[in-house]
Scaffold this motif. Structure first.
Motif, mmCIF file in Angstrom:
data_model
loop_
_atom_site.group_PDB
_atom_site.id
_atom_site.type_symbol
_atom_site.label_atom_id
_atom_site.label_comp_id
_atom_site.label_asym_id
_atom_site.label_seq_id
_atom_site.Cartn_x
_atom_site.Cartn_y
_atom_site.Cartn_z
ATOM 1 N N GLU A 7 0.965 -1.157 -0.171
ATOM 2 C CA GLU A 7 -0.236 -0.090 0.147
ATOM 3 C C GLU A 7 0.943 1.276 0.087
ATOM 4 O O GLU A 7 0.330 2.228 -0.095
ATOM 5 C CB GLU A 7 -1.014 -0.054 1.340
ATOM 6 N N THR A 8 2.199 1.101 0.333
ATOM 7 C CA THR A 8 3.142 2.347 0.181
ATOM 8 C C THR A 8 4.425 1.890 -0.306
ATOM 9 O O THR A 8 4.717 0.603 -0.503
ATOM 10 C CB THR A 8 3.560 2.797 1.646
ATOM 11 N N VAL A 9 5.162 2.620 -0.747
ATOM 12 C CA VAL A 9 6.632 2.644 -1.231
ATOM 13 C C VAL A 9 7.678 2.599 -0.032
ATOM 14 O O VAL A 9 7.693 3.618 0.543
ATOM 15 C CB VAL A 9 6.990 3.379 -2.411
ATOM 16 N N PRO A 10 8.072 1.438 0.299
ATOM 17 C CA PRO A 10 9.100 1.583 1.385
ATOM 18 C C PRO A 10 9.997 2.557 1.159
ATOM 19 O O PRO A 10 10.765 2.871 0.433
ATOM 20 C CB PRO A 10 9.524 0.109 1.540
ATOM 21 N N GLY A 11 10.156 3.354 2.472
ATOM 22 C CA GLY A 11 11.065 4.348 2.512
ATOM 23 C C GLY A 11 10.813 5.661 1.873
ATOM 24 O O GLY A 11 11.527 6.587 1.879
ATOM 25 N N LYS A 12 9.446 5.662 1.339
ATOM 26 C CA LYS A 12 9.128 6.967 0.474
ATOM 27 C C LYS A 12 7.900 7.300 1.153
ATOM 28 O O LYS A 12 7.034 6.593 1.662
ATOM 29 C CB LYS A 12 8.929 6.665 -0.820
ATOM 30 N N THR A 13 7.202 8.718 1.102
ATOM 31 C CA THR A 13 6.151 9.232 1.366
ATOM 32 C C THR A 13 5.147 9.567 -0.009
ATOM 33 O O THR A 13 5.651 10.107 -0.884
ATOM 34 C CB THR A 13 6.384 10.514 2.240
ATOM 35 N N ILE A 14 4.117 9.042 0.185
ATOM 36 C CA ILE A 14 3.122 9.456 -0.898
ATOM 37 C C ILE A 14 2.797 10.869 -0.540
ATOM 38 O O ILE A 14 2.183 11.355 0.383
ATOM 39 C CB ILE A 14 1.759 8.708 -0.818
ATOM 40 N N THR A 15 2.851 11.779 -1.668
ATOM 41 C CA THR A 15 2.748 13.211 -1.573
ATOM 42 C C THR A 15 1.273 13.470 -2.503
ATOM 43 O O THR A 15 0.732 14.481 -1.968
ATOM 44 C CB THR A 15 3.897 13.971 -2.156
ATOM 45 N N ARG A 16 1.039 12.683 -3.206
ATOM 46 C CA ARG A 16 -0.372 12.989 -4.064
ATOM 47 C C ARG A 16 -0.824 11.565 -4.396
ATOM 48 O O ARG A 16 -0.105 10.547 -4.849
ATOM 49 C CB ARG A 16 -0.047 13.755 -5.428
ATOM 50 N N HIS A 17 -2.135 11.445 -4.228
ATOM 51 C CA HIS A 17 -2.934 10.362 -4.705
ATOM 52 C C HIS A 17 -3.769 10.510 -6.007
ATOM 53 O O HIS A 17 -4.326 11.729 -6.074
ATOM 54 C CB HIS A 17 -4.092 10.124 -3.871
ATOM 55 N N LEU A 18 -3.397 10.003 -6.975
ATOM 56 C CA LEU A 18 -3.875 10.296 -8.453
ATOM 57 C C LEU A 18 -5.025 9.309 -8.809
ATOM 58 O O LEU A 18 -5.544 9.440 -9.867
ATOM 59 C CB LEU A 18 -2.777 9.975 -9.330
ATOM 60 N N GLY A 19 -5.346 8.224 -8.272
ATOM 61 C CA GLY A 19 -6.341 7.449 -8.412
ATOM 62 C C GLY A 19 -6.107 6.301 -8.934
ATOM 63 O O GLY A 19 -4.875 5.873 -9.352
#
Length: 104
Positions: A7-19
């Motif tokens: 559900e996430t990219v390890p070591g990174k932060t989701i800054t925008r959700h595009l759908g």
């Protein structure tokens, strides 16, 4: 493009959700391969021509999903899944789908 079933990219932060993004392909069996596959099915063993066909189909569906994500401005797709379904006798759809996001 980062791709993950998480559900996430390890070591990174989701800054925008595009759908939701998806890619699919519908493939049918070659008549000659279907006949040979039928014999193999009767005798047992791996149906290598079908395995190759499904691998090609998954790769094509995945590439189409990635292209849709790039067009949306994503640099990652999370929560990737695959789905298959029979469309008609001898034809099947393979679909790849996930959530396009921007990660930093």
């Amino acid at each position: 493009m980062e791709l993950t079933t998480l559900e996430t990219v390890p070591g990174k932060t989701i800054t925008r959700h595009l759908g939701l993004v998806q890619g699919s392909t519908v493939r049918s069996k070659h008549v000659g391969k279907a006949i040979l596959g039928g014999h193999k099915n009767f005798l047992g063993g791996e149906l290598k021509s079908y395995t190759a066909l499904l691998n090609e189909s998954r790769n094509e569906a995945l590439e189409r999903m990635i292209e849709q994500a790039r067009t949306a401005g994503a640099n990652a797709v999370v929560n990737i899944r695959f789905s298959t379904s029979n469309i008609a006798a001898g034809a099947a759809e393979v679909m790849a789908y996930g959530t396009a996001v921007v990660v930093a």
